[in-house]
Scaffold this motif. Sequence first.
Motif, PDB file in Angstrom:
ATOM      1  N   THR A 190       0.829  -1.211   0.000  1.00 46.17           N
ATOM      2  CA  THR A 190       0.000   0.000   0.000  1.00 46.17           C
ATOM      3  C   THR A 190       0.857   1.252   0.000  1.00 46.17           C
ATOM      4  OG1 THR A 190      -1.749  -1.165   1.213  1.00 46.17           O
ATOM      5  CG2 THR A 190      -1.828   1.236   1.220  1.00 46.17           C
ATOM      6  N   HIS A 218      -5.362  -2.721  -6.703  1.00 49.84           N
ATOM      7  CA  HIS A 218      -4.779  -3.045  -5.398  1.00 49.84           C
ATOM      8  C   HIS A 218      -5.851  -3.026  -4.312  1.00 49.84           C
ATOM      9  CE1 HIS A 218      -2.814  -1.888  -1.547  1.00 49.84           C
ATOM     10  NE2 HIS A 218      -1.980  -2.837  -1.906  1.00 49.84           N
ATOM     11  N   ALA A 219      -6.698  -1.988  -4.321  1.00 48.18           N
ATOM     12  CA  ALA A 219      -7.753  -1.881  -3.301  1.00 48.18           C
ATOM     13  C   ALA A 219      -8.758  -3.016  -3.414  1.00 48.18           C
ATOM     14  CB  ALA A 219      -8.458  -0.528  -3.429  1.00 48.18           C
ATOM     15  N   SER A 423      -3.303   0.148   6.667  1.00 48.55           N
ATOM     16  CA  SER A 423      -2.918   0.340   5.266  1.00 48.55           C
ATOM     17  C   SER A 423      -3.944   1.192   4.529  1.00 48.55           C
ATOM     18  CB  SER A 423      -2.777  -1.017   4.574  1.00 48.55           C
ATOM     19  OG  SER A 423      -1.830  -1.829   5.228  1.00 48.55           O
ATOM     20  N   LEU A 424      -5.228   0.926   4.741  1.00 51.45           N
ATOM     21  CA  LEU A 424      -6.270   1.674   4.042  1.00 51.45           C
ATOM     22  C   LEU A 424      -6.478   3.064   4.623  1.00 51.45           C
ATOM     23  CD1 LEU A 424      -8.905  -1.154   3.483  1.00 51.45           C
ATOM     24  CD2 LEU A 424      -7.256  -0.239   1.863  1.00 51.45           C
TER      25      LEU A 424
END
Length: 479
Positions: A190, A218-219, A423-424
């Motif tokens: 990320t 990626h998400a 990470s998000l």
Amino acid sequence: GITLFAVITLILDSFKIGYYIDFSNCLSPTEGIFPVTHAVHTILQVYFLWCHAKDIIQSFKTLERFGVIHSVFTNLLLWTNGVLTESKHQLNEHKERLITLGFGNITIVLDDHAPQCNCTTTTLCSIFSQGIYYLYPFNIEYHILASTMLYVLWKNIGRKVEHHQQHKTPFKFHGITVGMIFGLIVLTSTIAIVVVYLIQIGRSKIKSELALIMFYLHAIFVLALMCTAGIVALLIYRLEDRLLDNSKNPARKLDAELLVGTAAGSWLLSWGSILAIICAQAHPKYTWYNLPYSVLVIIEKYIQNLFIIESIHREQEKVNDDIKTLRIVTISRGSTLSLTPSYKEIYNGRAACDSGEVPCLFKGSIGGRENGDGGATQETSQEDSSVMHSASDFSFYNRNSVANNKRRILKNIAAFLFLCNLSLWIPPAFGCRPEYDNGLEEIVFGFEPWIIVVNLAMPFSIFYRMHSAASLFEVNCKT
């Protein structure tokens, strides 16, 4: 956590002071007084929370309620101020990126909000002005965390609590290696995606579109993994028969309300993106990746909220004293020999069978026993002796082994989701916001309405990730 955010907030205040000194010729004195006052307030508030966050106040309750709720709303106002200031900077960058993507039909007026005078030291001014906006996410998180802690303190004023022993649940890395490894892989990837995104977005139309596609892919992958992990954890809970703890607990109730309330922010953005994709007349290639991304955001937060809320309401497992030992009875020639190995020995598979006096539990053999005449060891026949054991004695060992395996899986899932939420949190906090940059929503809803929606909902979405990480850390310690 609040101490870490407070330290970075103090660094932000020092940057603001340096920025004021460089532009002191054309800035109001309040621009320099505010960061100094804010730094003093931050230090005193963190000290107060360290010393008194767990207090239950029983005297001067009216005065205490007024003072604490005043502090709650002070932090909320400072949080709002930080959100607005950071949104101005994000909006300006967003306008520049829309020009690069070719959305020239949107009315765009750039406003850099820079002071109308020369800086005394150009290099320092650039460092301070850029650093301020990268540190604002930590300032925003600090104030919302402080307000929630103070709110719990306010709810506890005058509360009557039964005195009982508190069981400390320290965090342990043992047994969560798998979850930590996968979580660290997600975290590292990320950070790399965010760096590439911020470098490529706005450079050219092709690079911007590739950056958006990279982010969405990626998400989507990370959110799909999180959904799978959450579903597995919920299935494990459904197979257990443990009771839920429904006792009054203001902190736990606030945790659940914040999870659901702040998740509504990103749900609003996701439904807006889905409607924009459905209603738009033209669809650039990267917008089709936005559709599964938006759907997964809604599903993942719903599943994660169920997992966290159920976890924090579950009673901790307690081993009952009457089943800590198992009783094995051997009958030989009318006499009875009782063996009661400890629970720990049974669990490790090491019963006391090396003395020659008792049968070995795990080898399934019936050993001999010395007779009273001295020395000769006789083999007891089926008629002379029998071993009476209960099936529940052995099923207890099996149940405990299965429970430990379930607990280990849940701890790994909690550790994995903890790192995934961190990470998000990074992309939107540091300017990686495809809701701003893809431009499709502005065409459908209009520039100003969509920007207002994003500016209102995005801070809640950012806070949701940090609050979820804190809740999952607690779940990991409790499991």
